[in-house]
Every structure is written in structure tokens, then in C-alpha cells.
Design a protein around this motif. Structure first.
Motif, PDB file in Angstrom:
ATOM      1  N   THR A  22       1.049  -1.279  -0.056  1.00  0.00           N
ATOM      2  CA  THR A  22      -0.004  -0.002   0.059  1.00  0.00           C
ATOM      3  C   THR A  22       0.753   1.009  -0.055  1.00  0.00           C
ATOM      4  O   THR A  22       0.846   2.081  -0.669  1.00  0.00           O
ATOM      5  CB  THR A  22      -1.036   0.032   1.107  1.00  0.00           C
ATOM      6  N   LEU A  23       1.979   1.312   0.600  1.00  0.00           N
ATOM      7  CA  LEU A  23       2.943   2.517   0.790  1.00  0.00           C
ATOM      8  C   LEU A  23       3.805   2.835  -0.357  1.00  0.00           C
ATOM      9  O   LEU A  23       3.782   3.583  -0.736  1.00  0.00           O
ATOM     10  CB  LEU A  23       3.635   2.249   2.064  1.00  0.00           C
ATOM     11  N   VAL A  24       4.002   1.692  -1.198  1.00  0.00           N
ATOM     12  CA  VAL A  24       4.534   1.465  -2.338  1.00  0.00           C
ATOM     13  C   VAL A  24       3.923   2.275  -3.268  1.00  0.00           C
ATOM     14  O   VAL A  24       4.356   3.269  -4.204  1.00  0.00           O
ATOM     15  CB  VAL A  24       5.108   0.180  -2.754  1.00  0.00           C
ATOM     16  N   ALA A  25       2.472   1.928  -3.312  1.00  0.00           N
ATOM     17  CA  ALA A  25       1.433   2.361  -4.174  1.00  0.00           C
ATOM     18  C   ALA A  25       1.166   3.898  -3.835  1.00  0.00           C
ATOM     19  O   ALA A  25       0.935   4.779  -4.879  1.00  0.00           O
ATOM     20  CB  ALA A  25       0.181   1.586  -4.165  1.00  0.00           C
ATOM     21  N   LEU A  26       1.206   4.463  -2.523  1.00  0.00           N
ATOM     22  CA  LEU A  26       0.947   5.850  -2.134  1.00  0.00           C
ATOM     23  C   LEU A  26       2.395   6.450  -2.396  1.00  0.00           C
ATOM     24  O   LEU A  26       2.129   7.916  -2.382  1.00  0.00           O
ATOM     25  CB  LEU A  26       0.604   5.361  -1.004  1.00  0.00           C
ATOM     26  N   TYR A  27       3.412   5.996  -2.473  1.00  0.00           N
ATOM     27  CA  TYR A  27       4.703   6.913  -2.509  1.00  0.00           C
ATOM     28  C   TYR A  27       4.462   7.864  -3.674  1.00  0.00           C
ATOM     29  O   TYR A  27       4.780   9.237  -2.797  1.00  0.00           O
ATOM     30  CB  TYR A  27       5.844   5.903  -2.950  1.00  0.00           C
ATOM     31  N   PRO A  28       4.382   7.837  -4.754  1.00  0.00           N
ATOM     32  CA  PRO A  28       3.978   9.050  -5.712  1.00  0.00           C
ATOM     33  C   PRO A  28       3.440  10.272  -5.287  1.00  0.00           C
ATOM     34  O   PRO A  28       3.628  11.570  -5.183  1.00  0.00           O
ATOM     35  CB  PRO A  28       3.522   8.458  -7.019  1.00  0.00           C
ATOM     36  N   LYS A  29       2.089  10.012  -4.424  1.00  0.00           N
ATOM     37  CA  LYS A  29       1.281  10.731  -4.101  1.00  0.00           C
ATOM     38  C   LYS A  29       1.640  11.347  -3.098  1.00  0.00           C
ATOM     39  O   LYS A  29       1.514  12.661  -2.539  1.00  0.00           O
ATOM     40  CB  LYS A  29      -0.382  10.115  -3.808  1.00  0.00           C
ATOM     41  N   MET A  30       2.326  10.757  -2.081  1.00  0.00           N
ATOM     42  CA  MET A  30       2.725  11.221  -0.829  1.00  0.00           C
ATOM     43  C   MET A  30       4.006  12.112  -1.077  1.00  0.00           C
ATOM     44  O   MET A  30       3.957  13.362  -0.520  1.00  0.00           O
ATOM     45  CB  MET A  30       3.368  10.074   0.318  1.00  0.00           C
ATOM     46  N   LEU A  31       4.675  11.846  -2.125  1.00  0.00           N
ATOM     47  CA  LEU A  31       5.771  12.786  -2.559  1.00  0.00           C
ATOM     48  C   LEU A  31       5.510  14.047  -3.088  1.00  0.00           C
ATOM     49  O   LEU A  31       5.987  15.362  -2.717  1.00  0.00           O
ATOM     50  CB  LEU A  31       6.708  11.991  -3.523  1.00  0.00           C
ATOM     51  N   ARG A  32       4.505  13.836  -4.005  1.00  0.00           N
ATOM     52  CA  ARG A  32       3.821  15.316  -4.362  1.00  0.00           C
ATOM     53  C   ARG A  32       3.266  15.964  -3.237  1.00  0.00           C
ATOM     54  O   ARG A  32       3.538  17.408  -3.424  1.00  0.00           O
ATOM     55  CB  ARG A  32       2.669  14.775  -5.539  1.00  0.00           C
ATOM     56  N   ARG A  50       8.344  22.206  -0.743  1.00  0.00           N
ATOM     57  CA  ARG A  50       9.322  22.999  -1.957  1.00  0.00           C
ATOM     58  C   ARG A  50      10.479  22.654  -2.129  1.00  0.00           C
ATOM     59  O   ARG A  50      11.237  23.562  -2.657  1.00  0.00           O
ATOM     60  CB  ARG A  50       8.986  24.581  -1.548  1.00  0.00           C
ATOM     61  N   ASN A  51      11.109  21.481  -1.940  1.00  0.00           N
ATOM     62  CA  ASN A  51      12.547  21.016  -1.738  1.00  0.00           C
ATOM     63  C   ASN A  51      12.356  19.711  -1.927  1.00  0.00           C
ATOM     64  O   ASN A  51      11.852  18.860  -1.297  1.00  0.00           O
ATOM     65  CB  ASN A  51      13.169  21.326  -0.772  1.00  0.00           C
ATOM     66  N   LYS A  52      12.847  19.117  -3.180  1.00  0.00           N
ATOM     67  CA  LYS A  52      12.611  17.589  -3.777  1.00  0.00           C
ATOM     68  C   LYS A  52      13.504  16.724  -2.680  1.00  0.00           C
ATOM     69  O   LYS A  52      12.776  15.687  -2.137  1.00  0.00           O
ATOM     70  CB  LYS A  52      13.123  17.366  -4.998  1.00  0.00           C
ATOM     71  N   ASP A  53      14.586  17.003  -2.206  1.00  0.00           N
ATOM     72  CA  ASP A  53      15.268  16.301  -1.216  1.00  0.00           C
ATOM     73  C   ASP A  53      14.682  16.177   0.311  1.00  0.00           C
ATOM     74  O   ASP A  53      14.429  15.195   0.645  1.00  0.00           O
ATOM     75  CB  ASP A  53      16.770  16.708  -1.265  1.00  0.00           C
ATOM     76  N   THR A  54      14.127  17.372   0.486  1.00  0.00           N
ATOM     77  CA  THR A  54      13.485  17.434   2.054  1.00  0.00           C
ATOM     78  C   THR A  54      12.056  16.355   1.930  1.00  0.00           C
ATOM     79  O   THR A  54      11.750  16.142   2.803  1.00  0.00           O
ATOM     80  CB  THR A  54      13.122  18.999   2.562  1.00  0.00           C
ATOM     81  N   ALA A  55      11.410  16.868   0.759  1.00  0.00           N
ATOM     82  CA  ALA A  55      10.275  15.985   0.559  1.00  0.00           C
ATOM     83  C   ALA A  55      10.688  14.529   0.568  1.00  0.00           C
ATOM     84  O   ALA A  55       9.712  13.775   1.195  1.00  0.00           O
ATOM     85  CB  ALA A  55       9.518  16.383  -0.755  1.00  0.00           C
ATOM     86  N   LYS A  56      11.583  13.837   0.125  1.00  0.00           N
ATOM     87  CA  LYS A  56      11.849  12.646  -0.131  1.00  0.00           C
ATOM     88  C   LYS A  56      12.052  11.928   1.332  1.00  0.00           C
ATOM     89  O   LYS A  56      11.716  11.196   1.703  1.00  0.00           O
ATOM     90  CB  LYS A  56      13.079  12.397  -1.154  1.00  0.00           C
ATOM     91  N   ASP A  57      12.923  12.901   1.994  1.00  0.00           N
ATOM     92  CA  ASP A  57      13.192  12.453   3.473  1.00  0.00           C
ATOM     93  C   ASP A  57      12.037  12.625   4.372  1.00  0.00           C
ATOM     94  O   ASP A  57      11.917  11.562   4.985  1.00  0.00           O
ATOM     95  CB  ASP A  57      14.273  13.534   4.048  1.00  0.00           C
ATOM     96  N   LEU A  58      11.068  13.350   4.001  1.00  0.00           N
ATOM     97  CA  LEU A  58       9.887  13.503   4.946  1.00  0.00           C
ATOM     98  C   LEU A  58       9.105  12.093   4.601  1.00  0.00           C
ATOM     99  O   LEU A  58       8.574  11.589   5.360  1.00  0.00           O
ATOM    100  CB  LEU A  58       9.319  14.720   4.393  1.00  0.00           C
ATOM    101  N   VAL A  59       8.928  11.742   3.313  1.00  0.00           N
ATOM    102  CA  VAL A  59       7.950  10.581   2.871  1.00  0.00           C
ATOM    103  C   VAL A  59       8.635   9.530   3.476  1.00  0.00           C
ATOM    104  O   VAL A  59       7.921   8.518   3.977  1.00  0.00           O
ATOM    105  CB  VAL A  59       7.846  10.800   1.475  1.00  0.00           C
ATOM    106  N   MET A  60       9.877   9.327   3.322  1.00  0.00           N
ATOM    107  CA  MET A  60      10.585   8.008   3.901  1.00  0.00           C
ATOM    108  C   MET A  60      10.565   8.070   5.527  1.00  0.00           C
ATOM    109  O   MET A  60      10.460   7.051   6.110  1.00  0.00           O
ATOM    110  CB  MET A  60      12.143   8.063   3.458  1.00  0.00           C
TER     111      MET A  60
END
Length: 64
Positions: free
Chosen positions: A6-16, A23-33
Motif C-alpha cells: 500500500t505504501l509503495v503504491a502511495l509513494y508518488p502521491k505522498m511525494l507530491r 518546496r524542496n525535492k530532497d526534503t520531501a523525499k526525506d519526509l516521505v521516507m
């Protein structure tokens, strides 16, 4: 579908969503992880009736 799938499927939506918050791609990736890690740690505590998508998005907003 188990929590991991479920989380793999949600990853793109969570990242967006995280990107819209940070407003920062690296920070967003860290947040999602961070959120995904916390959810996987709580896998046994989460009930079967929980809306994982809503919970994940809420946690993304709260962690930020």
C-alpha cells in the motif's frame, strides 16, 4: 494488500504532497521516507479498518 504494498503504491502521491509542503525535492523525499518508516514500525498497532492513505497523508503534514 499489505501495508508495504500500500505504501509503495502511495509513494508518488505522498511525494507530491510533501513537495507541495516543503518546496524542496530532497526534503520531501526525506519526509516521505520518515513517514513510511514510522508507519512500517507501527504496522502491528494499526487496525485493519484504518484508511492508510488518509493516515499517511496526515502524518506527512504533521511531521513537516
Amino acid at each position: 494488500m499489505d501495508l508495504g504494498e500500500t505504501l509503495v503504491a502511495l509513494y508518488p502521491k505522498m511525494l507530491r504532497y510533501a513537495l507541495s509542503l516543503t518546496r524542496n525535492k530532497d526534503t520531501a523525499k526525506d519526509l516521505v521516507m520518515d513517514v513510511i518508516s514510522k508507519l512500517l514500525e507501527k504496522d502491528n498497532e494499526l487496525g485493519d479498518d484504518i484508511n492508510v492513505e488518509s493516515y499517511a497523508m496526515y502524518q506527512t503534514r504533521e511531521v513537516n
